[in-house]
Write an enzyme that holds these catalytic residues in place. Structure first.
Site, mmCIF file in Angstrom:
data_model
loop_
_atom_site.group_PDB
_atom_site.id
_atom_site.type_symbol
_atom_site.label_atom_id
_atom_site.label_comp_id
_atom_site.label_asym_id
_atom_site.label_seq_id
_atom_site.Cartn_x
_atom_site.Cartn_y
_atom_site.Cartn_z
ATOM 1 N N HIS A 80 -33.564 27.138 85.571
ATOM 2 C CA HIS A 80 -33.616 28.211 84.581
ATOM 3 C C HIS A 80 -33.417 27.677 83.162
ATOM 4 O O HIS A 80 -32.456 26.958 82.889
ATOM 5 C CB HIS A 80 -32.513 29.233 84.894
ATOM 6 C CG HIS A 80 -32.306 30.257 83.841
ATOM 7 N ND1 HIS A 80 -31.199 30.272 83.011
ATOM 8 C CD2 HIS A 80 -33.073 31.307 83.469
ATOM 9 C CE1 HIS A 80 -31.281 31.296 82.186
ATOM 10 N NE2 HIS A 80 -32.402 31.942 82.437
ATOM 11 N N LYS B 46 -41.628 39.721 83.708
ATOM 12 C CA LYS B 46 -40.439 40.501 84.041
ATOM 13 C C LYS B 46 -40.839 41.822 84.699
ATOM 14 O O LYS B 46 -41.806 42.474 84.278
ATOM 15 C CB LYS B 46 -39.623 40.789 82.777
ATOM 16 C CG LYS B 46 -39.060 39.551 82.097
ATOM 17 C CD LYS B 46 -37.949 38.909 82.913
ATOM 18 C CE LYS B 46 -37.311 37.750 82.174
ATOM 19 N NZ LYS B 46 -36.164 37.186 82.891
#
Length: 389
Positions: A319, A189
């Site tokens: 996802h 991230k």
């Protein structure tokens, strides 16, 4: 058979050999071991994630066939999905479970006033996925084989160890654990207020993993200028992709970015319909398209997105939801990726196997999972319609 099969909108015929007799929906909250944060939290748009709401649908037919599916929501929306699923579940009673595409349309029209995307279709997804699970189980095939598999394993990458709420030393420890499990790639991230902090974290991870494939994910928190500047600097790290650099609906911005950067651009997970994904595809906005089956309304619409993506020769990396997406990616013509999360493992009795960087398609019929007693204990609400055979 039901006393009045015409009530289901079907004429009696030889092709209809079974009917849906019973449907149960349940709202289950999965607690996370620790709160996690991505860039949306650092920008103040969301709170740290502490639990995930799952909507489970269980379906049984008069002839004793069964299927299970799920949808989910993070931070908000779980009770809303359950409420809508409860409203429309009765539409399935008496129907032929094989008519999956028609039933998807029927459920959409049952709730047409709340639209054909978003929460309404996310509620439908749980039923749609359960029907595909049932169909594959009845055929005694893994879903991937029913759809027509291109492979029996899929490249997998791990995300759950790369959140911004984790100090870099913890990130590296979790990455090591993931790679030792046999996972083949890592996603980190990014999206810190100070981009230099992100660059230092990427460099630390790249040095830690060597030439293992590495992707980054900004969770829609950059503007076009920041995304372009950061993307150009980050190209030195040989990224597999840059995920959600811009707002999910900025089709033109993603297209301009994809045309400028050497690193592939990936997005799509936040979109909730086939039409929205078509805009990504039509505008040349992505190199990797990332649909989420529960978010787009289930497997039925996901297969449409797959066909559109294949026609445009795009890469596929769905996802979350590895229990579902493993089967769908195995049926995609181009070598895809599937996302590995440990979070949901407590929800199911079965575990997925990872080996040599790939997730193995299980040989169990259907999706190959069943709801654990722990998951049932976490249920906050349950609703049933029909009569169990």
């Amino acid at each position: 058979m039901l006393a009045n099969p015409l009530a289901a909108g079907l004429a009696v015929g030889e092709a209809t050999t079974d009917r849906i007799a019973w449907v149960r929906t349940s709202l289950v909250f999965l607690p996370l071991a620790q709160a996690i944060s991505d860039a949306k939290v650092l920008t103040g748009r969301q709170k740290p994630l502490t639990e995930i709401a799952f909507l489970f649908a269980e379906i049984e037919t008069e002839n004793g066939h069964s299927g299970i599916g799920y949808s989910y929501s993070k931070r908000a929306g779980g009770p809303g999905q359950f409420a809508h699923a409860r409203e429309i579940a009765g539409e399935l009673i008496g129907e032929d479970p094989s008519d999956i595409a028609r039933l998807w349309d029927k459920l959409v029209w049952a709730g047409a006033s709340v639209g054909r995307s978003g929460m309404s279709t996310q509620a439908i997804a749980a039923f749609d996925i359960a029907l595909w699970d049932l169909k594959a189980k009845r055929a005694k095939l893994p879903l991937a084989k029913l759809l027509g598999a291109h492979r029996d394993s899929v490249r997998c990458y791990n995300t759950s160890g790369g959140y911004l709420s984790m100090p870099i030393e913890e990130v590296k420890e979790r990455i090591t654990m993931a790679l030792e499990k046999g996972i083949g790639a890592i996603k980190l991230k990014v999206g810190q207020p100070d981009p230099m902090v992100d660059l230092k974290r990427i460099e630390a991870v790249r040095n830690h993993i060597g030439d293992v494939p590495l992707a980054i994910d900004a969770n829609q928190q950059w503007d076009r200028t920041t995304a372009l500047r950061f993307g150009r600097i980050a190209e030195q790290f040989n990224l597999t992709w840059i995920e959600e650099p811009l707002d999910a609906y900025d089709y033109e911005g993603h297209a301009a970015l994809a045309a400028e950067l050497a690193a592939p651009v990936a997005t799509g997970e936040m979109l909730t319909s086939v039409d929205e994904h078509y805009e990504l595809i039509r505008n040349n906005s992505v190199d990797f398209i990332q649909p989420d089956a529960p978010r787009v309304g289930g497997i039925t619409p996901f297969l449409k997105i797959m066909a559109l993506a294949d026609h445009k020769k795009l890469q596929l990396a769905p996802h979350y939801c590895m229990e579902i997406h493993l089967h769908l990616t195995a049926a995609y013509a181009r070598e895809p990726w599937v996302e590995h999360f440990e979070w949901s493992e407590a929800m199911f009795n079965e575990k997925l196997e990872v080996m040599n960087g790939r997730m193995i398609v299980p040989n169990r019929p259907g999706l190959g999972f069943s709801l654990s007693e722990q998951a049932r204990a976490w249920a906050r609400d349950v609703h049933e319609v029909g009569k169990r055979p």
